[in-house]
Design a protein around this motif. Structure first.
Motif, short mmCIF file in Angstrom:
data_model
loop_
_atom_site.label_atom_id
_atom_site.label_comp_id
_atom_site.label_asym_id
_atom_site.label_seq_id
_atom_site.Cartn_x
_atom_site.Cartn_y
_atom_site.Cartn_z
N GLY A 235 8.63 11.59 -15.03
CA GLY A 235 8.96 11.00 -16.32
C GLY A 235 8.12 11.57 -17.43
N ASP A 236 6.94 12.11 -17.08
CA ASP A 236 6.11 12.81 -18.05
C ASP A 236 6.59 14.26 -18.13
N SER A 237 6.68 14.81 -19.32
CA SER A 237 7.19 16.17 -19.47
C SER A 237 6.32 17.18 -18.73
N GLU A 238 5.01 16.92 -18.68
CA GLU A 238 4.10 17.86 -18.01
C GLU A 238 4.41 17.93 -16.51
N TYR A 239 4.82 16.81 -15.93
CA TYR A 239 5.17 16.79 -14.51
C TYR A 239 6.59 17.31 -14.29
N ASP A 240 7.52 16.87 -15.12
CA ASP A 240 8.93 17.17 -14.90
C ASP A 240 9.28 18.64 -15.07
N ARG A 241 8.40 19.43 -15.70
CA ARG A 241 8.69 20.87 -15.83
C ARG A 241 8.69 21.57 -14.48
N PHE A 242 8.11 20.93 -13.46
CA PHE A 242 8.08 21.50 -12.12
C PHE A 242 9.20 20.86 -11.30
N SER A 243 10.35 21.46 -11.33
CA SER A 243 11.55 20.84 -10.76
C SER A 243 11.50 20.71 -9.23
N SER A 244 10.66 21.51 -8.57
CA SER A 244 10.61 21.48 -7.11
C SER A 244 9.68 20.40 -6.55
N LEU A 245 8.93 19.74 -7.41
CA LEU A 245 8.01 18.70 -6.95
C LEU A 245 8.76 17.41 -6.66
N PRO A 246 8.23 16.56 -5.78
CA PRO A 246 8.85 15.25 -5.53
C PRO A 246 8.89 14.42 -6.81
#
Length: 237
Positions: free
Chosen positions: A224-235
């Protein structure tokens, strides 16, 4: 003091940049980051940091109360006492029953296996490419609650619940290396050279032999955070 970000050359101290540039121009094309030959060790690298901290990332899975605990108290190095406190707090939050927590404790690395090199330290990755190029190494930490000390020896009965509770989280930390005990693979200077030379493998892992105080917690990224969501392969759940 602003941390030195291996992915952002503008944050590098002048002396560090000068040394990295001198090494990078001699690296043969196609060299993998950890194979770069460097003339300095990590102790010498720390002196080039001009007493500034290093930006790194701790991948984990957190319950709501653990998120707040990290914000208020920082990251704790691994120990049997820390594992037992996490389990006790999870029982208090009605996440696990007392019998589930006891089973997880008995199957954990401290009682059933040797904790090995992980005990007494906080592990983190260096370089954002860890979340795009090394997803298989990162995914278990984000998708299963408890860290390797708890989930490594968990029974098949407990694994589904460990994957269902908590939220994937990346804790952004600034690690003070001056007078600190740590070791890294590859050498930290190799990560910086690999980034500047645009080599494959411009990432690394650092084992910090201490707690990380709360003032060193920069941010915590979750789905939900843009910094996390930029990594599409992460859970993302």
């Amino acid at each position: 003091m602003n941390p030195v970000n291996p992915d952002d050359v503008s944050t590098w101290p002048a002396r560090l940049l000068e040394v990295v540039q001198a090494i990078a121009v001699q690296v043969p094309p196609g060299t993998f980051g950890s194979d770069v030959t460097v003339p300095i060790n990590d102790s010498q690298f720390v002196r080039l940091m001009d007493e500034r901290p290093l930006l790194a990332y701790h991948a984990t899975r957190l319950l709501p109360h653990e998120l707040e605990d990290i914000r208020s108290r920082g990251l704790h190095s691994l120990s049997l006492q820390h594992v037992e406190r996490r389990l006790e707090d999870a029982v208090g939050a009605d996440v696990f029953s007392a019998s589930e927590a006891d089973r997880l404790r008995r199957n954990g690395v401290h009682l059933r296996h040797a904790p090995g090199e992980r005990d007494g330290r906080v592990c983190a990755v260096v370089g954002l490419s860890s979340f795009s190029e090394d997803v298989n190494g990162i995914r278990p930490l984000l998708s299963t609650w408890g860290g390797e000390a708890i989930y490594w020896g968990a029974s098949e009965v407990d694994r589904p619940k460990l994957s269902a509770v908590g939220t994937p989280s990346i804790v952004v930390v600034s690690l003070s290396l001056e007078r600190a005990r740590f070791f890294a693979f590859p050498q930290l200077i190799q990560v910086f050279v690999a980034h500047l030379a645009r080599l494959e493998g411009h990432r690394g892992e650092i084992h910090y032999l201490s707690d990380v105080p709360r003032h060193a917690i920069q941010e915590i990224w979750q789905p939900g955070d843009s910094e996390y969501d930029r990594f599409s392969s992460l859970p993302h759940r």
